[in-house]
Structure formats: C-alpha cells, structure tokens
Scaffold this motif. Structure first.
Motif, mmCIF file in Angstrom:
data_model
loop_
_atom_site.group_PDB
_atom_site.id
_atom_site.type_symbol
_atom_site.label_atom_id
_atom_site.label_comp_id
_atom_site.label_asym_id
_atom_site.label_seq_id
_atom_site.Cartn_x
_atom_site.Cartn_y
_atom_site.Cartn_z
ATOM 1 N N ARG A 184 0.834 -1.201 0.000
ATOM 2 C CA ARG A 184 0.000 0.000 0.000
ATOM 3 C C ARG A 184 0.872 1.255 0.000
ATOM 4 N N HIS A 185 1.929 1.241 0.812
ATOM 5 C CA HIS A 185 2.845 2.383 0.872
ATOM 6 C C HIS A 185 3.540 2.588 -0.477
ATOM 7 N N ALA A 186 4.011 1.509 -1.095
ATOM 8 C CA ALA A 186 4.676 1.608 -2.393
ATOM 9 C C ALA A 186 3.703 2.095 -3.468
ATOM 10 N N PHE A 187 2.448 1.634 -3.414
ATOM 11 C CA PHE A 187 1.443 2.057 -4.385
ATOM 12 C C PHE A 187 1.155 3.549 -4.259
ATOM 13 N N GLU A 188 1.027 4.037 -3.031
ATOM 14 C CA GLU A 188 0.773 5.468 -2.822
ATOM 15 C C GLU A 188 1.936 6.320 -3.314
ATOM 16 N N ARG A 202 -4.566 5.300 -13.101
ATOM 17 C CA ARG A 202 -4.661 6.452 -12.202
ATOM 18 C C ARG A 202 -3.567 7.444 -12.567
ATOM 19 N N ASP A 203 -3.986 8.671 -12.857
ATOM 20 C CA ASP A 203 -3.039 9.736 -13.190
ATOM 21 C C ASP A 203 -2.462 10.341 -11.921
ATOM 22 N N SER A 263 3.928 9.134 -10.658
ATOM 23 C CA SER A 263 3.718 8.774 -12.061
ATOM 24 C C SER A 263 2.343 8.158 -12.263
ATOM 25 N N GLU A 264 2.020 7.841 -13.517
ATOM 26 C CA GLU A 264 0.777 7.166 -13.856
ATOM 27 C C GLU A 264 0.893 5.691 -13.478
ATOM 28 N N VAL A 265 -0.178 5.136 -12.903
ATOM 29 C CA VAL A 265 -0.165 3.759 -12.427
ATOM 30 C C VAL A 265 -1.333 3.003 -13.067
#
Length: 86
Positions: free
Chosen positions: A27-31, A50-51, A37-39
């Motif tokens: 979760r921390h890495a995703f945030e 997600r922009d 960047s765009e994910v």
C-alpha cells in the motif's frame, strides 16, 4: 563463490504478521508510485489507470480473466523442515 543463507526462526506471532506487513508495504509503495507517475492496476475486475492528479480511468474489462477459486484449498499449510543433527 558460495551462497550465504540464514535460517531465521520466527514464532507464531511473527508468521501471522508477515501477510499484514506485506499488505502495508504494498500500500505504501502504491501510494508513492501514484504520487510520482501514472499507475495501471486491477480493481473490481477492471484494468484501471490512475493519473498523478488522482483521476481514475477504466482501461479494460478483466472479468473474463478471473477463475473461480472454489477448487483451491482453503487452508495453506507449511511443510515442516527437519534439521538433522550429526
């Protein structure tokens, strides 16, 4: 060259905490990734983009790619490792 491996003995509490710590780290890495960047990720059987500004866009429907998990085992067990003493 020899490889070094270490044996870490963990108790029941530590073993139970591993999945929770992994979820927290992901979760921390995703945030952090979303902030820089765009994910692209899967959410509710949809491929989402997600922009940086937080706007989400559905890219593709993934519902046909999912498999029913009824046949998978409900409880996963570790195999016990026996260390021989010489």
């Amino acid at each position: 060259m020899t490889a070094y491996t270490s044996v870490i003995k963990a108790g029941k509490y530590e073993d139970d905490m591993i999945p929770k710590l992994a979820i927290h780290a992901f979760r921390h890495a995703f945030e952090r990734a979303c902030a820089s960047s765009e994910v692209v990720y899967a959410k509710n059987q949809q491929l989402m983009r997600r922009d940086k500004n937080g706007q989400e866009t559905a890219v593709k429907d993934l519902s046909q790619a999912y498999v029913d998990a009824e046949h998978l085992p409900k409880v996963l067990k570790r195999k016990k490792k026996f260390e021989g003493t010489a």
